[in-house]
Design a protein around this motif. Structure first.
Motif, mmCIF file in Angstrom:
data_model
loop_
_atom_site.group_PDB
_atom_site.id
_atom_site.type_symbol
_atom_site.label_atom_id
_atom_site.label_comp_id
_atom_site.label_asym_id
_atom_site.label_seq_id
_atom_site.Cartn_x
_atom_site.Cartn_y
_atom_site.Cartn_z
ATOM 1 N N CYS A 3 39.286 50.449 28.775
ATOM 2 C CA CYS A 3 39.884 51.525 27.976
ATOM 3 C C CYS A 3 41.404 51.519 28.070
ATOM 4 C CB CYS A 3 39.339 52.877 28.432
ATOM 5 S SG CYS A 3 37.587 53.128 28.052
ATOM 6 N N ALA A 4 41.955 50.996 29.171
ATOM 7 C CA ALA A 4 43.413 50.945 29.305
ATOM 8 C C ALA A 4 44.039 50.074 28.229
ATOM 9 C CB ALA A 4 43.794 50.424 30.690
ATOM 10 N N TYR A 5 43.321 49.063 27.769
ATOM 11 C CA TYR A 5 43.851 48.190 26.723
ATOM 12 C C TYR A 5 43.584 48.744 25.327
ATOM 13 C CZ TYR A 5 44.945 44.651 30.163
ATOM 14 O OH TYR A 5 45.499 43.982 31.232
ATOM 15 N N TYR A 6 42.750 49.754 25.255
ATOM 16 C CA TYR A 6 42.521 50.417 23.969
ATOM 17 C C TYR A 6 43.420 51.635 23.826
ATOM 18 C CZ TYR A 6 40.283 53.238 20.377
ATOM 19 O OH TYR A 6 40.055 54.011 19.271
ATOM 20 N N ASN A 7 43.378 52.499 24.816
ATOM 21 C CA ASN A 7 44.203 53.701 24.788
ATOM 22 C C ASN A 7 44.385 54.170 26.230
ATOM 23 O OD1 ASN A 7 44.736 56.725 24.679
ATOM 24 N ND2 ASN A 7 44.899 56.209 22.513
#
Length: 233
Positions: A126-130
């Motif tokens: 999720c860190a690379y998505y938002n």
């Protein structure tokens, strides 16, 4: 209120020793909860960030040699994602495992490790998505533990939790595989994110408009009205 009224209100009297006995647990609870909350607040923002480390050795190269600059950049990249990231990921993995061992009484340690790994992996994906989403995910479980502790301190059975933690000795190979998985996952996410940014570059924010130049303090003289010293009176 007279003396008799005070004695009726405080039948056993007031004393410093009694005050310390009553307020001592309050201070311990407040200090412990504050330290726990600050630790979670600081660390979850770190683990949930897309770029966890700001190391770039190449910026310290003043030689102007491209090969050396590329080598330093590669060394910085390997240091971040082969040495530092596994260490911090394993630490967060261990913290989540400890929390889950207190929350999941009666569960096998293998199940707890699986849930902890899935949680850390989800946070990193999720860190690379938002990054806002990953921050929310990374603080749910720690603050849930704090909420349960505040509501019902008898929920935690220290002896049972320690008994579950003792099972971790026989799962060293599983923990190693999980750590390798986290490293491979991070490299994969970096690779996919790099391709995505190459295809869809991030939009640059427009630069703020420059402030208008300050008007001159000198008064302007209309054309044709300038005084010509050579002209006669």
């Amino acid at each position: 209120m007279g003396t008799s009224g005070i004695e009726a209100l405080f039948p056993v009297g007031l004393s410093v020793g009694e005050a310390l006995r009553v307020l001592g647990p309050v201070a311990v609870y407040a200090l412990g909860m504050a330290i726990y909350a600050v630790f979670i607040f600081k660390f979850y923002r770190f683990i949930a960030g897309r770029d966890m480390f700001n190391l770039d050795f190449s910026k310290h190269d003043d030689s102007g040699i491209p090969v050396l600059r590329d080598f330093l950049h590669l060394m910085g990249y390997l240091t971040k994602y082969v040495i530092l990231f596994p260490a911090f990921a394993f630490f967060w993995f261990a913290v989540l495992t400890l929390m889950l061992s207190f929350l999941s009484e009666g569960r096998e340690m293998s199940d707890i490790l699986l849930i902890a790994l899935a949680t850390v992996s989800t946070i990193r994906v999720c860190a690379y998505y938002n990054e806002d989403l990953s921050r929310d995910l990374s603080k749910i479980l720690p603050f849930a533990v704090l909420a349960i502790f505040v509501i019902d301190t008898s929920f935690f059975d220290v002896e049972a939790s320690l008994e579950v933690l003792r099972q971790i000795i026989g799962l060293a190979d599983t923990i190693f595989y999980y750590l390798v998985f986290l490293v491979v996952l991070e490299f994969g996410l970096r690779f996919v994110y790099g391709i995505y940014r190459a295809v869809f570059p991030a939009k640059k924010e427009p630069e703020p408009p420059q402030p208008a130049a300050a008007a001159s303090d000198q008064p302007t003289t209309p054309a044709g009205t300038q005084h010509n010293p050579a002209a006669g009176d």
